[in-house]
Design a protein around this motif. Structure first.
Motif, PDB file in Angstrom:
ATOM      1  N   VAL A   1      30.175  -1.492  -2.342  1.00 52.79           N
ATOM      2  CA  VAL A   1      28.950  -1.160  -1.591  1.00 52.79           C
ATOM      3  C   VAL A   1      27.980  -0.383  -2.479  1.00 52.79           C
ATOM      4  N   LEU A   2      28.477   0.576  -3.242  1.00 55.88           N
ATOM      5  CA  LEU A   2      27.608   1.317  -4.168  1.00 55.88           C
ATOM      6  C   LEU A   2      27.023   0.383  -5.226  1.00 55.88           C
ATOM      7  N   GLY A   3      27.810  -0.598  -5.656  1.00 60.83           N
ATOM      8  CA  GLY A   3      27.311  -1.573  -6.623  1.00 60.83           C
ATOM      9  C   GLY A   3      26.169  -2.408  -6.064  1.00 60.83           C
ATOM     10  N   VAL A   4      26.234  -2.733  -4.775  1.00 64.64           N
ATOM     11  CA  VAL A   4      25.160  -3.500  -4.138  1.00 64.64           C
ATOM     12  C   VAL A   4      23.912  -2.633  -3.964  1.00 64.64           C
ATOM     13  N   LEU A   5      24.102  -1.366  -3.627  1.00 63.32           N
ATOM     14  CA  LEU A   5      22.961  -0.494  -3.320  1.00 63.32           C
ATOM     15  C   LEU A   5      22.254   0.076  -4.546  1.00 63.32           C
ATOM     16  N   SER A   6      22.945   0.242  -5.647  1.00 62.01           N
ATOM     17  CA  SER A   6      22.353   0.906  -6.820  1.00 62.01           C
ATOM     18  C   SER A   6      21.149   0.179  -7.421  1.00 62.01           C
ATOM     19  N   PRO A   7      21.210  -1.114  -7.737  1.00 61.66           N
ATOM     20  CA  PRO A   7      20.061  -1.768  -8.376  1.00 61.66           C
ATOM     21  C   PRO A   7      18.763  -1.735  -7.556  1.00 61.66           C
ATOM     22  N   PRO A   8      18.806  -2.032  -6.247  1.00 68.44           N
ATOM     23  CA  PRO A   8      17.536  -1.949  -5.515  1.00 68.44           C
ATOM     24  C   PRO A   8      16.966  -0.531  -5.493  1.00 68.44           C
ATOM     25  N   PHE A   9      17.836   0.435  -5.358  1.00 63.17           N
ATOM     26  CA  PHE A   9      17.381   1.827  -5.343  1.00 63.17           C
ATOM     27  C   PHE A   9      16.711   2.186  -6.662  1.00 63.17           C
ATOM     28  N   ILE A  10      17.349   1.833  -7.759  1.00 63.72           N
ATOM     29  CA  ILE A  10      16.798   2.136  -9.086  1.00 63.72           C
ATOM     30  C   ILE A  10      15.499   1.366  -9.322  1.00 63.72           C
ATOM     31  N   SER A  11      15.479   0.094  -8.943  1.00 64.83           N
ATOM     32  CA  SER A  11      14.280  -0.717  -9.205  1.00 64.83           C
ATOM     33  C   SER A  11      13.092  -0.258  -8.365  1.00 64.83           C
ATOM     34  N   VAL A  12      13.324   0.160  -7.144  1.00 65.34           N
ATOM     35  CA  VAL A  12      12.219   0.672  -6.328  1.00 65.34           C
ATOM     36  C   VAL A  12      11.651   1.941  -6.949  1.00 65.34           C
ATOM     37  N   LEU A  13      12.523   2.797  -7.437  1.00 67.83           N
ATOM     38  CA  LEU A  13      12.047   4.027  -8.078  1.00 67.83           C
ATOM     39  C   LEU A  13      11.224   3.734  -9.336  1.00 67.83           C
ATOM     40  N   ILE A  14      11.673   2.773 -10.117  1.00 66.21           N
ATOM     41  CA  ILE A  14      11.021   2.498 -11.405  1.00 66.21           C
ATOM     42  C   ILE A  14       9.837   1.534 -11.261  1.00 66.21           C
ATOM     43  N   LEU A  15      10.045   0.401 -10.553  1.00 65.82           N
ATOM     44  CA  LEU A  15       9.038  -0.657 -10.507  1.00 65.82           C
ATOM     45  C   LEU A  15       8.067  -0.558  -9.330  1.00 65.82           C
ATOM     46  N   GLY A  16       8.425   0.194  -8.306  1.00 68.28           N
ATOM     47  CA  GLY A  16       7.578   0.291  -7.114  1.00 68.28           C
ATOM     48  C   GLY A  16       6.131   0.642  -7.409  1.00 68.28           C
ATOM     49  N   PRO A  17       5.874   1.705  -8.169  1.00 69.81           N
ATOM     50  CA  PRO A  17       4.467   2.039  -8.464  1.00 69.81           C
ATOM     51  C   PRO A  17       3.727   0.923  -9.211  1.00 69.81           C
ATOM     52  N   TYR A  18       4.395   0.217 -10.117  1.00 72.93           N
ATOM     53  CA  TYR A  18       3.763  -0.881 -10.859  1.00 72.93           C
ATOM     54  C   TYR A  18       3.357  -2.010  -9.914  1.00 72.93           C
ATOM     55  N   PHE A  19       4.294  -2.437  -9.054  1.00 74.81           N
ATOM     56  CA  PHE A  19       4.002  -3.533  -8.135  1.00 74.81           C
ATOM     57  C   PHE A  19       2.849  -3.178  -7.203  1.00 74.81           C
ATOM     58  N   LEU A  20       2.844  -1.966  -6.699  1.00 69.79           N
ATOM     59  CA  LEU A  20       1.778  -1.557  -5.784  1.00 69.79           C
ATOM     60  C   LEU A  20       0.407  -1.563  -6.452  1.00 69.79           C
ATOM     61  N   SER A  21       0.355  -1.223  -7.724  1.00 73.15           N
ATOM     62  CA  SER A  21      -0.936  -1.174  -8.407  1.00 73.15           C
ATOM     63  C   SER A  21      -1.387  -2.535  -8.946  1.00 73.15           C
ATOM     64  N   HIS A  22      -0.524  -3.541  -8.908  1.00 69.70           N
ATOM     65  CA  HIS A  22      -0.863  -4.864  -9.457  1.00 69.70           C
ATOM     66  C   HIS A  22      -0.663  -5.997  -8.445  1.00 69.70           C
ATOM     67  N   LEU A  23      -0.816  -5.718  -7.168  1.00 64.53           N
ATOM     68  CA  LEU A  23      -0.581  -6.740  -6.142  1.00 64.53           C
ATOM     69  C   LEU A  23      -1.503  -7.951  -6.258  1.00 64.53           C
ATOM     70  N   SER A  24      -2.689  -7.776  -6.823  1.00 70.12           N
ATOM     71  CA  SER A  24      -3.630  -8.893  -6.916  1.00 70.12           C
ATOM     72  C   SER A  24      -3.471  -9.706  -8.204  1.00 70.12           C
ATOM     73  N   ASN A  25      -2.544  -9.343  -9.058  1.00 72.84           N
ATOM     74  CA  ASN A  25      -2.315 -10.049 -10.322  1.00 72.84           C
ATOM     75  C   ASN A  25      -1.740 -11.446 -10.036  1.00 72.84           C
ATOM     76  N   PRO A  26      -2.400 -12.517 -10.514  1.00 69.98           N
ATOM     77  CA  PRO A  26      -1.906 -13.875 -10.251  1.00 69.98           C
ATOM     78  C   PRO A  26      -0.503 -14.135 -10.808  1.00 69.98           C
ATOM     79  N   MET A  27      -0.174 -13.514 -11.930  1.00 69.11           N
ATOM     80  CA  MET A  27       1.175 -13.719 -12.496  1.00 69.11           C
ATOM     81  C   MET A  27       2.228 -13.095 -11.587  1.00 69.11           C
ATOM     82  N   LEU A  28       1.948 -11.929 -11.049  1.00 64.42           N
ATOM     83  CA  LEU A  28       2.876 -11.287 -10.128  1.00 64.42           C
ATOM     84  C   LEU A  28       3.001 -12.102  -8.843  1.00 64.42           C
TER      85      LEU A  28
END
Length: 176
Positions: free
Chosen positions: A79-106
């Motif tokens: 269960v910890l193995g399933v939960l760790s990657p999304p938690f880490i990715s939201v912390l790291i990538l969340g601000p990037y995705f929010l600031s680039h929502l209109s990017n056609p590549m994204l």
């Protein structure tokens, strides 16, 4: 497989999985059965049980598989193995995705992920239908109709799954 191995196995699966719990379950079933860790019948029973009990299906499946392979410590590790990657990715990538929502590549990346996730969910649903309904000829036909509806007619993935499942159920009712 011990708790550390279970953590790492489910961590790797969760890290590369987009699209929700059924996608992770489909990948985990494939990985665990192809390596001979669990039998296809065990994986199907775990999938059915994980879908029936309350909670996210991926976490339920990880807990069942972990407990089956290494007891309570294995369940916690999986269960910890399933939960760790999304938690880490939201912390790291969340601000990037929010600031680039209109990017056609994204936007293209997200559309590609949606397509791949839909195919994996469809595969999981069709395998479950084949196992639970016992309608081997109806499952590929209904799956093909659902897939064609999603890819050619622009039917949303949820409706493609509903069409596939409905086709299997109608085929099963016709046989009665």
């Amino acid at each position: 497989m011990g708790p550390a191995g279970l953590y790492w196995e489910f961590f790797k699966l969760s890290a590369v999985t987009f699209g929700g719990g059924l996608v992770l379950v489909a990948m985990a079933r494939e990985r665990l059965t192809s390596r001979g860790i669990i039998s296809p019948e065990e994986s199907m029973e775990m999938t059915n049980l994980a879908s029936l009990v309350p909670g996210p299906v991926a976490i339920n499946f990880a807990a069942l598989a972990g407990h089956r392979l290494s007891g309570p410590a294995g369940a916690a590790a999986a269960v910890l193995g399933v939960l760790s990657p999304p938690f880490i990715s939201v912390l790291i990538l969340g601000p990037y995705f929010l600031s680039h929502l209109s990017n056609p590549m994204l936007q293209g990346f997200v559309k590609g992920v949606l397509c791949a996730s839909s195919a994996l969910v469809l595969k999981a649903v069709l395998q479950s239908a084949r196992h639970n309904l016992g309608a081997p000829r109806a499952v590929p036909i209904a799956g093909l109709v659902g897939f064609l509806g999603m890819s050619l007619a622009g039917v949303p993935p949820l409706w493609g799954l509903v069409i596939s499942i409905g086709g299997c159920l109608l085929w099963q009712m016709r046989a009665c």
